[in-house]
Scaffold this active site. Structure first.
Site: not given
Length: 247
Positions: A12, A210
């Site tokens: 990211k 996650s």
């Protein structure tokens, strides 16, 4: 048919040359399962850097690209440029692109077609938001997203499907292994009906949301979970544990 386990790391908007250089050293030195395909998604400005620092056994992906090769599109990058940096993958349709930057299914489909035509492998992301899951329309949402991708794919060998429930991304909430398996199984059935049985059996469907060292082993044991797309944990040494989840 055995599908090669696939673990993508999505960095990211994180890292700098110092921290990413150290991460590359950690990965290069680690003992990783040779039966796993590993691809690291670097910020576009660091694609060259990541490719030069990581061993060849690791792939590199861009996190996005545009739907044409060149032109007056300020701030965009093309598959041709990505390939020119020695990079062979791109992540498309990530929920942050869809929901933060407003990318439509149609645009993601066009990007997918162009990336594949240009010879890149595509990690195509799909997934429902919390209100959609609670409203009981998970299947409707992910099938619609998958259809737009499927309509733009000629060669499925270059595509990895990433199921990422939006409510589990970066929230610390992980879909239970059973929840993940249920959606992956339904996606495979959708592919069998709408594309072909051969594609349904061969395409890798990976889970994101996650994923950590603590959650990866049980998720990896599910029959239709063929790997992971890892966010925050891909910037930490525990990424090695996740790569080795099947070992």
């Amino acid at each position: 048919m055995s599908r090669k386990f696939f673990v993508g790391g999505n960095w990211k908007l994180n890292g700098d040359k110092k921290s990413l250089g150290e991460l590359a050293q950690t990965l290069n030195a680690a003992k990783v399962d040779p039966n796993v395909e590993v691809v690291c998604g670097a910020p576009s400005i660091y694609l060259d850097f990541a490719r030069s620092k990581l061993d060849d056994k690791f792939g590199v992906a861009a996190q996005n690209c545009y739907k044409v090769a060149k032109g007056a599109f300020t701030g965009e990058i093309s598959p041709a440029m990505i390939k020119d940096c020695g990079v062979n993958w791109v992540i498309l349709g990530h929920s942050e692109r869809r929901h933060v930057f407003g990318e439509s299914d149609e645009l993601i489909g066009q990007k997918t077609a162009h990336a594949l035509e240009s010879g890149l492998g595509v990690i195509a992301c799909i997934g429902e938001k919390l209100d959609e899951r609670e409203g009981g329309i998970t299947e409707k949402v992910v099938f619609a997203q998958t259809k737009v991708i499927a309509d733009n794919v000629k060669d499925w060998s270059k595509v990895v499907l990433a199921y990422e429930p939006v409510w589990a991304i970066g929230t610390g909430k992980t879909a239970s292994p059973q929840q993940a398996q249920e959606v992956h199984e339904k996606l495979r059935a959708w592919l069998k009906t709408n594309v072909s049985e051969a594609v349904a059996n061969s395409v890798r469907i990976i889970y994101g949301g996650s994923v950590t060292g603590a959650t990866c082993k049980e998720l990896a044991s599910q029959k239709d979970v063929d790997g992971f797309l890892v966010g925050g944990a891909s910037l930490k040494p525990e990424f090695v544990e996740i790569i080795n989840a099947k070992a």
